[in-house]
Design a protein around this motif. Structure first.
Motif, PDB file in Angstrom:
ATOM      1  N   VAL A 163      -8.638  67.814  -8.684  1.00  0.00           N
ATOM      2  CA  VAL A 163      -8.401  69.230  -8.968  1.00  0.00           C
ATOM      3  C   VAL A 163      -7.315  69.322 -10.035  1.00  0.00           C
ATOM      4  N   SER A 164      -7.613  70.021 -11.107  1.00  0.00           N
ATOM      5  CA  SER A 164      -6.651  70.182 -12.194  1.00  0.00           C
ATOM      6  C   SER A 164      -5.500  71.080 -11.743  1.00  0.00           C
ATOM      7  N   ALA A 165      -4.374  70.951 -12.433  1.00  0.00           N
ATOM      8  CA  ALA A 165      -3.215  71.795 -12.146  1.00  0.00           C
ATOM      9  C   ALA A 165      -3.564  73.253 -12.406  1.00  0.00           C
ATOM     10  N   ILE A 166      -3.023  74.130 -11.562  1.00  0.00           N
ATOM     11  CA  ILE A 166      -3.197  75.571 -11.721  1.00  0.00           C
ATOM     12  C   ILE A 166      -1.804  76.201 -11.755  1.00  0.00           C
ATOM     13  N   PRO A 167      -1.677  77.441 -12.212  1.00  0.00           N
ATOM     14  CA  PRO A 167      -0.341  78.045 -12.294  1.00  0.00           C
ATOM     15  C   PRO A 167       0.401  77.973 -10.952  1.00  0.00           C
ATOM     16  N   GLY A 168       1.581  77.389 -10.969  1.00  0.00           N
ATOM     17  CA  GLY A 168       2.412  77.266  -9.781  1.00  0.00           C
ATOM     18  C   GLY A 168       2.159  76.015  -8.963  1.00  0.00           C
ATOM     19  N   TYR A 169       1.111  75.253  -9.273  1.00  0.00           N
ATOM     20  CA  TYR A 169       0.763  74.060  -8.481  1.00  0.00           C
ATOM     21  C   TYR A 169       0.417  72.880  -9.373  1.00  0.00           C
ATOM     22  N   ASP A 170       0.763  71.690  -8.894  1.00  0.00           N
ATOM     23  CA  ASP A 170       0.376  70.459  -9.568  1.00  0.00           C
ATOM     24  C   ASP A 170      -1.089  70.143  -9.248  1.00  0.00           C
ATOM     25  N   SER A 171      -1.629  69.134  -9.908  1.00  0.00           N
ATOM     26  CA  SER A 171      -2.998  68.701  -9.627  1.00  0.00           C
ATOM     27  C   SER A 171      -3.034  67.948  -8.292  1.00  0.00           C
ATOM     28  N   GLY A 172      -4.229  67.736  -7.768  1.00  0.00           N
ATOM     29  CA  GLY A 172      -4.402  67.012  -6.517  1.00  0.00           C
ATOM     30  C   GLY A 172      -5.693  66.228  -6.534  1.00  0.00           C
ATOM     31  N   GLU A 173      -5.794  65.268  -5.639  1.00  0.00           N
ATOM     32  CA  GLU A 173      -7.009  64.455  -5.569  1.00  0.00           C
ATOM     33  C   GLU A 173      -7.205  63.919  -4.160  1.00  0.00           C
ATOM     34  N   ASP A 174      -8.443  63.508  -3.880  1.00  0.00           N
ATOM     35  CA  ASP A 174      -8.789  62.891  -2.602  1.00  0.00           C
ATOM     36  C   ASP A 174     -10.055  62.074  -2.805  1.00  0.00           C
ATOM     37  N   ASN A 175     -10.295  61.120  -1.940  1.00  0.00           N
ATOM     38  CA  ASN A 175     -11.532  60.340  -1.956  1.00  0.00           C
ATOM     39  C   ASN A 175     -11.887  59.989  -0.522  1.00  0.00           C
ATOM     40  N   ASN A 176     -13.178  59.778  -0.279  1.00  0.00           N
ATOM     41  CA  ASN A 176     -13.619  59.553   1.093  1.00  0.00           C
ATOM     42  C   ASN A 176     -15.067  59.067   1.092  1.00  0.00           C
ATOM     43  N   ILE A 177     -15.505  58.569   2.234  1.00  0.00           N
ATOM     44  CA  ILE A 177     -16.893  58.174   2.438  1.00  0.00           C
ATOM     45  C   ILE A 177     -17.734  59.431   2.657  1.00  0.00           C
ATOM     46  N   LEU A 178     -18.941  59.455   2.074  1.00  0.00           N
ATOM     47  CA  LEU A 178     -19.881  60.556   2.215  1.00  0.00           C
ATOM     48  C   LEU A 178     -21.111  60.057   2.963  1.00  0.00           C
ATOM     49  N   TYR A 179     -21.736  60.935   3.757  1.00  0.00           N
ATOM     50  CA  TYR A 179     -22.988  60.565   4.431  1.00  0.00           C
ATOM     51  C   TYR A 179     -23.818  61.812   4.671  1.00  0.00           C
ATOM     52  N   GLY A 180     -25.121  61.643   4.784  1.00  0.00           N
ATOM     53  CA  GLY A 180     -25.968  62.805   4.967  1.00  0.00           C
ATOM     54  C   GLY A 180     -27.406  62.438   5.266  1.00  0.00           C
ATOM     55  N   ALA A 181     -28.259  63.453   5.255  1.00  0.00           N
ATOM     56  CA  ALA A 181     -29.679  63.297   5.542  1.00  0.00           C
ATOM     57  C   ALA A 181     -30.485  64.107   4.544  1.00  0.00           C
ATOM     58  N   ARG A 182     -31.744  63.717   4.370  1.00  0.00           N
ATOM     59  CA  ARG A 182     -32.637  64.432   3.467  1.00  0.00           C
ATOM     60  C   ARG A 182     -34.061  64.364   4.011  1.00  0.00           C
ATOM     61  N   ALA A 183     -34.872  65.309   3.611  1.00  0.00           N
ATOM     62  CA  ALA A 183     -36.272  65.359   4.023  1.00  0.00           C
ATOM     63  C   ALA A 183     -37.059  66.091   2.944  1.00  0.00           C
ATOM     64  N   GLY A 184     -38.344  65.771   2.853  1.00  0.00           N
ATOM     65  CA  GLY A 184     -39.157  66.442   1.850  1.00  0.00           C
ATOM     66  C   GLY A 184     -40.576  65.953   1.838  1.00  0.00           C
TER      67      GLY A 184
END
Length: 100
Positions: free
Chosen positions: A25-46
């Motif tokens: 996340v880029s810096a916005i007025p009054g706040y510094d930038s931030g970041e995070d990372n994590n494992i993702l998981y999900g399901a799909r059908a079609g």
């Protein structure tokens, strides 16, 4: 998949997703930038519709658990830290598969 194992040209499918994601996340007025990372998981059908031996049209839906939370530190002493969260992702797609 583009196989000849099924006589049906219209084939349903289900699947799973597993991966790793980043949130910046880029810096916005009054706040510094931030970041995070994590494992993702999900399901799909079609559905796959075979148009020939090597071509398919695919339509489906997917749901992914993202769970990313970027904390933005305040530049001003009277502001509390802010959070930018992405909890999940839902969507649909239409695609074309070509076999080589």
């Amino acid at each position: 998949s583009l196989t000849k194992s099924s006589d049906s040209q219209l084939r349903p499918f289900i699947g799973g997703d597993f991966g790793y994601g980043w949130l910046d996340v880029s810096a916005i007025p009054g706040y510094d930038s931030g970041e995070d990372n994590n494992i993702l998981y999900g399901a799909r059908a079609g559905l796959n519709l075979a148009l020939g031996n090597r071509v398919e049209i695919e339509v489906g839906a997917r749901y992914t658990v993202v769970d990313l939370d970027a904390e933005l530190d305040s530049r001003l002493p009277f502001l509390a830290p802010a959070h930018y969260e992405v909890e999940n992702n839902k969507g649909w797609w239409v695609g074309f598969n070509f076999g080589f």
